[in-house]
Enzyme design. Structure first.
Site, mmCIF file in Angstrom:
data_model
loop_
_atom_site.group_PDB
_atom_site.id
_atom_site.type_symbol
_atom_site.label_atom_id
_atom_site.label_comp_id
_atom_site.label_asym_id
_atom_site.label_seq_id
_atom_site.Cartn_x
_atom_site.Cartn_y
_atom_site.Cartn_z
ATOM 1 C CG HIS A 1 -1.923 -1.077 1.256
ATOM 2 N ND1 HIS A 1 -3.012 -1.087 0.412
ATOM 3 C CD2 HIS A 1 -2.013 -2.207 2.010
ATOM 4 C CE1 HIS A 1 -3.736 -2.165 0.658
ATOM 5 N NE2 HIS A 1 -3.159 -2.862 1.607
ATOM 6 C CG HIS B 1 -2.577 -9.749 -3.924
ATOM 7 N ND1 HIS B 1 -3.050 -10.596 -4.911
ATOM 8 C CD2 HIS B 1 -2.382 -10.517 -2.830
ATOM 9 C CE1 HIS B 1 -3.143 -11.815 -4.435
ATOM 10 N NE2 HIS B 1 -2.748 -11.805 -3.181
ATOM 11 C CB VAL C 1 3.828 -18.102 -6.025
ATOM 12 C CG1 VAL C 1 3.781 -17.282 -7.311
ATOM 13 C CG2 VAL C 1 4.976 -17.601 -5.157
ATOM 14 N NE ARG C 2 -3.314 -20.313 -3.997
ATOM 15 C CZ ARG C 2 -3.606 -19.316 -4.825
ATOM 16 N NH1 ARG C 2 -2.860 -18.225 -4.827
ATOM 17 N NH2 ARG C 2 -4.635 -19.385 -5.647
ATOM 18 N N GLY D 1 -7.041 -22.143 11.137
ATOM 19 C CA GLY D 1 -6.380 -21.798 12.390
ATOM 20 C C GLY D 1 -5.091 -21.050 12.199
ATOM 21 N N GLY D 2 -4.984 -20.333 11.087
ATOM 22 C CA GLY D 2 -3.765 -19.587 10.796
ATOM 23 C C GLY D 2 -3.580 -18.397 11.724
#
Length: 308
Positions: free
Chosen positions: A99, A109, A112-113, A261-262
């Site tokens: 931002h 934004h 990668v995952r 639950g992060g």
């Protein structure tokens, strides 16, 4: 066959990507520095969050790495894919949001995952996902063309119609139905990528990650010294409200993180430091703000004429 060595190669790449992006952003900002917060979760895994605040260019930025695991896939992942229900999972990735202070510099934004879902007696299900998108407040056509041109280059490992597919997916995904507008000018979005095999899928994910700075920093350099006043700042804060609305209502990553639950502090680092809502606001006729609404918050073919 998916092996531990292959999974570790993804993890090592993601850690190096976080390092490289943070270094590039610090150099561009000049004064801002990322603080690091390493964390663990009781369900399994952890990560390292890096946040920059009150920089010369970036009012707030976060670049997070996470590698988490759990006993069962959360609802955010199984609603669209019921075949994942009841499977153990491991999810790792790098996610970032920036931002800027200057309203003429776009918010951006990227992430990668990589996911693995396992169940006794069954082959593991794995896939890659990610993308990058741009959210300008005062947009410029040359910036939009450059951004999408770089996104197309990032798709070269798979070739073909990859850019067109992922660009269209991005336009559909980063869309606020209750506002009937896109979040910005889009970019790339992909998920469940595995049909081309591990090597090619991983190459595509790496290419998207590696093209982020090349796509974003030239735009930052062109706009960061643009003069601005209270009016532009007020509009920037108003439009940031759309960013909050999308992330808290629709974003899959936010829902997955919270439902699994992060760590809330890391998941919600994507939210801007300051934001405002105003009842019944409409842009003035003929203003730059109206141009944003009339053209840039609707899907466009920014590479028209460049197709081969």
């Amino acid at each position: 066959m998916l092996t531990e060595a292959l999974i570790e190669s993804v993890r090592e790449y993601l850690l190096s990507l976080q390092d490289g992006i943070c270094a590039g952003l610090e150099e561009e900002d000049g004064t801002g520095r990322f603080s690091e917060d390493s964390w663990k979760r009781s369900e399994g895994g952890g990560g390292r969050s890096r946040v920059l605040t009150n920089g010369a260019v970036f009012e707030k930025g976060g670049v997070n790495f996470s590698d988490v695991s759990g006993a069962s896939m959360p609802k955010a992942a199984t609603t669209a894919r019921p075949d994942l229900a009841g499977r153990r999972f491991r999810a790792m990735g790098v996610s970032l949001v920036l931002h800027p202070l200057n309203p003429f510099v776009p918010t951006t934004h990227a992430n990668v995952r990589f996911f693995v879902a396992e169940k006794d007696g069954s082959e593991p299900i794995w896939w890659f996902g990610g993308g990058l998108d741009l959210t300008p407040y005062y947009p410029y056509e040359d910036d939009a063309i450059y951004w999408h041109r770089t996104c197309k280059k990032a798709c070269e490992p798979l070739g073909g119609d990859t850019y067109d597919r992922f660009k269209g997916w991005c336009d559909r995904y980063f869309y606020l139905p209750h506002r009937d507008e896109t979040r910005g000018i889009g970019g790339l979005f992909f998920d469940d990528l595995n049909e081309s095999g591990f090597e090619d899928s991983f190459a595509l994910m790496r290419s998207v990650g590696d093209h982020f700075l090349a796509a974003y920093l030239p735009i930052v350099r062109r706009r960061k010294d643009s003069p601005w006043g209270e009016g532009e700042r007020a509009f920037q804060l108003y439009r940031r409200g759309r960013y909050v609305e999308f992330n808290l209502i629709y974003d899959r990553g936010t829902l997955f993180g919270l439902q699994s639950g992060g760590r809330a502090e890391s998941i919600l680092m994507s939210l801007p430091p300051m934001v405002r809502w105003e009842y019944g606001w409409v842009p003035q006729e003929g203003s730059p703000e109206e141009q944003l609404y009339e053209r840039y918050l609707k899907p466009q073919d920014w590479l028209a004429g460049e197709k081969t």
